[in-house]
Design an enzyme around this catalytic site. Structure first.
Site: not given
Ligand code: HDC
Length: 306
Positions: A205, A225
């Site tokens: 990745d 990160i």
């Molecule tokens: C093999 C394939 C691999 C895939 C490729 C990956 C590539 C990698 O290189 C990339 C990475 O590793 S990135 C690093 C790891 N991930 C992170 O650090 C993200 C951490 N999470 C966040 O920051 C927030 O949860 C965030 C920003 C994700 C969401 O926060 P908010 O914007 O504040 O969301 P919120 O208002 O709470 O919710 C909005 C709606 O979205 C849904 N939701 C929230 N977090 C979710 C999550 N983590 N996964 C899935 N859905 C999520 C909520 O349920 C909400 O929906 P609804 O309103 O219908 O309830």
């Protein structure tokens, strides 16, 4: 909200992803094990040496179950017809993995990819890509990955007042869990290294979010990160150590939701609760006292000492 007037969810859902292939050797699975911290604090760790080295009497190294996500990585094509998004704003939201048989120490893989979900969250689009991985030689299904990506700024494509939401898998496979009020059954603390993401990326990745300070700033972070799948690897390794007594083949399925980013160098504390054959877990960053990941791991059985 992104300017994506031409985005047509029906067109996206009918999109056929090309099959992909992937080959790995012992070197790849050992490098992966090091990338998720195996043997980092104890080079002769009795539970973990087998993931990086042939021990006496052992034919080949053992492959960690979260290596499944690396096998599927090459199939993570998120360019759907009409869906425009800034790749620098993509975050990994969730991962679900089913394991059907232990991984051979080296293998040629054939991946079949499909779209499992698509959701309009207004400020973001959520895309779920499912990959079934087959051992080429035998044709056996080895594992299934469902990767959920959170595309910041790409939502707002619904044609009606009800936000578009589609998923083709059972509700009981979602990663959301309720953390028990009780004291955890087990707790494991582990240190990520400042260079953790630089080491982990060598497993495939190469997203610059994890290595490039400028890209990290554009994405809203003070520094690069950690890969979400690296954090998940740390958490599942903690479960293998504390609950499975070092046996990776006890893991049947894995679900995790990423709540917050991790900075390389931070300390991860994974709490585990046992509910029958299910381990509910929560991983926190010790320095910031924040939950970064939680989910569950289903086991095939329990060791007699538990
Ligand atoms: C093999 C394939 C691999 C895939 C490729 C990956 C590539 C990698 O290189 C990339 C990475 O590793 S990135 C690093 C790891 N991930 C992170 O650090 C993200 C951490 N999470 C966040 O920051 C927030 O949860 C965030 C920003 C994700 C969401 O926060 P908010 O914007 O504040 O969301 P919120 O208002 O709470 O919710 C909005 C709606 O979205 C849904 N939701 C929230 N977090 C979710 C999550 N983590 N996964 C899935 N859905 C999520 C909520 O349920 C909400 O929906 P609804 O309103 O219908 O309830």
């Amino acid at each position: 909200m992104a300017d994506t007037p031409e985005f047509d969810p029906a067109l996206a859902l009918s999109h056929k992803f090309p099959d992909t292939t992937y080959s790995y050797t012992e070197r790849d699975s050992a490098l992966y094990a090091l990338g998720i911290g195996a043997c980092a604090s104890n080079a002769v760790d009795a539970d973990e040496l087998k993931f990086v080295y042939h021990e006496d009497g052992q034919e080949s190294i053992k492959v960690l179950p979260t290596f499944a996500a690396i096998i599927a990585l090459g199939s993570a094509a998120f360019d759907l017809p009409g869906l425009q998004f800034d790749p620098r704003l993509l975050l990994h939201g969730q991962q679900y993995i089913e394991l059907y048989k232990p991984f051979p120490s080296s293998c040629h893989i054939h991946n079949k990819v499909s779209l499992a979900g698509l959701h309009d969250k207004g400020k973001a689009a959520i895309l779920e890509v499912e990959t079934k991985s087959y051992e080429k030689e035998s044709g056996d299904l080895l594992c299934m990955n469902r990767s959920t990506v959170y595309l910041r700024g790409a939502g707002g494509f619904s044609n009606s007042s009800k936000p578009f939401s589609y998923s083709n898998y059972p509700l009981n496979q979602t990663s959301a869990v309720k953390i028990p009020d009780s004291k955890p059954f087990s707790v494991f603390e582990d240190h990520t290294q400042a260079s953790q993401a630089l080491l982990y990326r060598l497993s495939g990745d190469y997203n610059p979010l994890h290595s490039d300070p400028m890209i990290a700033k554009v994405a809203g972070f003070s520094q690069p990160i950690l890969h979400g799948l690296c954090t998940l690897g740390f958490a599942v390794r903690a479960i293998i150590k504390n609950i499975c007594k070092g046996d990776p083949d006890m893991i049947k399925s894995i679900a995790g939701r990423f709540f917050l980013h991790v900075y390389p160098g931070e300390t991860l504390v994974t709490e585990m609760w046992l509910e029958g054959l299910r381990v509910i877990y929560r991983t926190m960053v010790k320095e910031r006292k924040r939950t970064v990941l939680s989910g569950y791991v289903d086991l095939r059985g329990l060791t007699s000492s538990l």
